[in-house]
Design a protein around this motif. Structure first.
Motif, PDB file in Angstrom:
ATOM      1  N   PHE A  49       0.842  -1.142   0.029  1.00 42.75           N
ATOM      2  CA  PHE A  49      -0.053  -0.170  -0.153  1.00 42.75           C
ATOM      3  C   PHE A  49       0.861   1.109   0.003  1.00 42.75           C
ATOM      4  CE2 PHE A  49      -2.454   3.429   2.474  1.00 42.75           C
ATOM      5  CZ  PHE A  49      -3.264   3.511   1.268  1.00 42.75           C
ATOM      6  N   ASP A  50       1.776   1.320   0.697  1.00 33.43           N
ATOM      7  CA  ASP A  50       2.680   2.265   0.779  1.00 33.43           C
ATOM      8  C   ASP A  50       3.635   2.723  -0.400  1.00 33.43           C
ATOM      9  OD1 ASP A  50       2.159   2.573   3.648  1.00 33.43           O
ATOM     10  OD2 ASP A  50       4.053   1.721   4.199  1.00 33.43           O
ATOM     11  N   THR A  51       3.729   1.459  -1.148  1.00 36.56           N
ATOM     12  CA  THR A  51       4.367   1.756  -2.528  1.00 36.56           C
ATOM     13  C   THR A  51       3.273   2.247  -3.464  1.00 36.56           C
ATOM     14  OG1 THR A  51       5.873  -0.155  -1.970  1.00 36.56           O
ATOM     15  CG2 THR A  51       5.587   0.418  -4.253  1.00 36.56           C
TER      16      THR A  51
ATOM     17  N   ARG B 261      -3.430  -0.118   8.693  1.00 38.29           N
ATOM     18  CA  ARG B 261      -4.150  -1.166   7.809  1.00 38.29           C
ATOM     19  C   ARG B 261      -4.901  -1.830   8.856  1.00 38.29           C
ATOM     20  NH1 ARG B 261      -1.257  -6.703   6.708  1.00 38.29           N
ATOM     21  NH2 ARG B 261      -2.826  -7.800   5.198  1.00 38.29           N
ATOM     22  N   LYS B 262      -5.903  -2.238   8.232  1.00 37.99           N
ATOM     23  CA  LYS B 262      -6.770  -3.097   9.228  1.00 37.99           C
ATOM     24  C   LYS B 262      -7.038  -4.438   8.498  1.00 37.99           C
ATOM     25  CE  LYS B 262     -11.102  -3.897  11.545  1.00 37.99           C
ATOM     26  NZ  LYS B 262     -12.627  -3.629  11.688  1.00 37.99           N
ATOM     27  N   ASP B 263      -6.229  -5.498   8.791  1.00 36.48           N
ATOM     28  CA  ASP B 263      -6.321  -6.789   8.062  1.00 36.48           C
ATOM     29  C   ASP B 263      -7.622  -7.563   8.413  1.00 36.48           C
ATOM     30  OD1 ASP B 263      -5.776  -9.125   6.793  1.00 36.48           O
ATOM     31  OD2 ASP B 263      -4.076  -9.631   8.174  1.00 36.48           O
TER      32      ASP B 263
ATOM     33  N   SER C  56      -8.007  -6.067   2.979  1.00 37.84           N
ATOM     34  CA  SER C  56      -7.822  -5.259   3.916  1.00 37.84           C
ATOM     35  C   SER C  56      -8.414  -3.778   3.781  1.00 37.84           C
ATOM     36  CB  SER C  56      -6.135  -4.977   4.218  1.00 37.84           C
ATOM     37  OG  SER C  56      -5.553  -6.183   4.558  1.00 37.84           O
ATOM     38  N   PHE C  57      -8.573  -2.941   4.909  1.00 37.53           N
ATOM     39  CA  PHE C  57      -8.658  -1.493   4.732  1.00 37.53           C
ATOM     40  C   PHE C  57      -7.844  -0.675   5.262  1.00 37.53           C
ATOM     41  CE2 PHE C  57     -13.216  -3.559   5.503  1.00 37.53           C
ATOM     42  CZ  PHE C  57     -13.649  -2.822   4.465  1.00 37.53           C
ATOM     43  N   TYR C  58      -7.420   0.027   4.447  1.00 40.32           N
ATOM     44  CA  TYR C  58      -6.367   1.238   4.712  1.00 40.32           C
ATOM     45  C   TYR C  58      -6.983   2.574   4.819  1.00 40.32           C
ATOM     46  CZ  TYR C  58      -3.606  -2.625   2.813  1.00 40.32           C
ATOM     47  OH  TYR C  58      -2.990  -3.915   2.628  1.00 40.32           O
ATOM     48  N   THR C  59      -6.363   3.344   5.838  1.00 38.75           N
ATOM     49  CA  THR C  59      -6.503   4.514   6.037  1.00 38.75           C
ATOM     50  C   THR C  59      -5.414   5.502   5.724  1.00 38.75           C
ATOM     51  OG1 THR C  59      -8.146   4.033   7.675  1.00 38.75           O
ATOM     52  CG2 THR C  59      -7.572   6.286   7.746  1.00 38.75           C
TER      53      THR C  59
ATOM     54  N   PHE D   2      -9.000   3.077   1.759  1.00 34.26           N
ATOM     55  CA  PHE D   2      -8.809   2.248   0.440  1.00 34.26           C
ATOM     56  C   PHE D   2      -9.169   0.895   0.736  1.00 34.26           C
ATOM     57  CE2 PHE D   2      -6.296   6.103  -0.265  1.00 34.26           C
ATOM     58  CZ  PHE D   2      -6.452   6.151  -1.538  1.00 34.26           C
ATOM     59  N   LEU D   3      -9.678   0.080  -0.066  1.00 35.42           N
ATOM     60  CA  LEU D   3     -10.036  -1.475   0.074  1.00 35.42           C
ATOM     61  C   LEU D   3      -8.739  -2.147  -0.685  1.00 35.42           C
ATOM     62  CD1 LEU D   3     -11.643  -3.896   1.046  1.00 35.42           C
ATOM     63  CD2 LEU D   3     -12.925  -3.647  -1.335  1.00 35.42           C
ATOM     64  N   GLY D   4      -8.116  -2.960  -0.029  1.00 32.13           N
ATOM     65  CA  GLY D   4      -7.103  -3.656  -0.850  1.00 32.13           C
ATOM     66  C   GLY D   4      -7.265  -5.282  -0.887  1.00 32.13           C
ATOM     67  N   PHE D   5      -7.387  -5.906  -2.188  1.00 26.57           N
ATOM     68  CA  PHE D   5      -7.652  -7.180  -2.286  1.00 26.57           C
ATOM     69  C   PHE D   5      -7.226  -7.556  -3.562  1.00 26.57           C
ATOM     70  CE2 PHE D   5     -11.059  -5.329  -4.324  1.00 26.57           C
ATOM     71  CZ  PHE D   5     -11.462  -5.978  -5.346  1.00 26.57           C
ATOM     72  N   LEU D   6      -6.462  -8.994  -3.595  1.00 25.46           N
ATOM     73  CA  LEU D   6      -6.028  -9.339  -4.968  1.00 25.46           C
ATOM     74  C   LEU D   6      -4.815  -8.352  -5.291  1.00 25.46           C
ATOM     75  CD1 LEU D   6      -9.192 -10.516  -6.791  1.00 25.46           C
ATOM     76  CD2 LEU D   6      -7.591 -11.965  -5.325  1.00 25.46           C
ATOM     77  N   HIS D   7      -4.189  -7.820  -4.561  1.00 22.36           N
ATOM     78  CA  HIS D   7      -3.159  -6.814  -4.857  1.00 22.36           C
ATOM     79  C   HIS D   7      -3.605  -5.652  -5.720  1.00 22.36           C
ATOM     80  CE1 HIS D   7       0.090  -9.738  -3.128  1.00 22.36           C
ATOM     81  NE2 HIS D   7      -0.692 -10.615  -3.865  1.00 22.36           N
ATOM     82  N   ILE D   8      -4.744  -5.265  -5.328  1.00 22.68           N
ATOM     83  CA  ILE D   8      -5.483  -4.022  -5.959  1.00 22.68           C
ATOM     84  C   ILE D   8      -5.880  -3.100  -4.925  1.00 22.68           C
ATOM     85  CG2 ILE D   8      -7.341  -3.348  -7.470  1.00 22.68           C
ATOM     86  CD1 ILE D   8      -7.286  -6.289  -8.710  1.00 22.68           C
TER      87      ILE D   8
END
Length: 94
Positions: A25-27, A63-65, A70-73, A84-90
């Motif tokens: 996410f940071d990247t 990050r909330k796993d 995961s949910f990112y703030t 942001f919502l992160g899944f499948l490297h998206i």
């Protein structure tokens, strides 16, 4: 029908391995910042952002796993938080 259930179970078993981590996410955010600032690769501004950016982004994001996703703030100074919502490297803005 049994084949469909078997494929679904394999996909569910593999999904946690596609849950992106905080480093990814940071990247993602760093690349987005560089793109919005129109920094050319190798330019002084690009080097400064590449050097200082990761530490700053790490401090401003969390990050909330949730196992499969995961949910990112992202909390930027003087701006409302962005989610942001992160899944499948998206990563998708929410």
């Amino acid at each position: 029908m049994k084949k469909i259930v078997a494929v679904a179970l394999v996909l569910v078993a593999l999904m946690p391995s596609f849950n992106p981590g905080k480093q990814e996410f940071d990247t993602f955010i760093l690349v987005h910042v560089k793109k919005n600032l129109h920094l050319e690769k190798g330019a002084f501004g690009d080097q400064v952002v590449s050097f200082l950016g990761p530490a700053l982004i790490d401090q401003m994001s969390s990050r909330k796993d949730c196992f499969f996703f995961s949910f990112y703030t992202l909390r930027l100074p003087r701006h409302p938080p962005r989610y942001f919502l992160g899944f499948l490297h998206i990563f998708l803005p929410v």
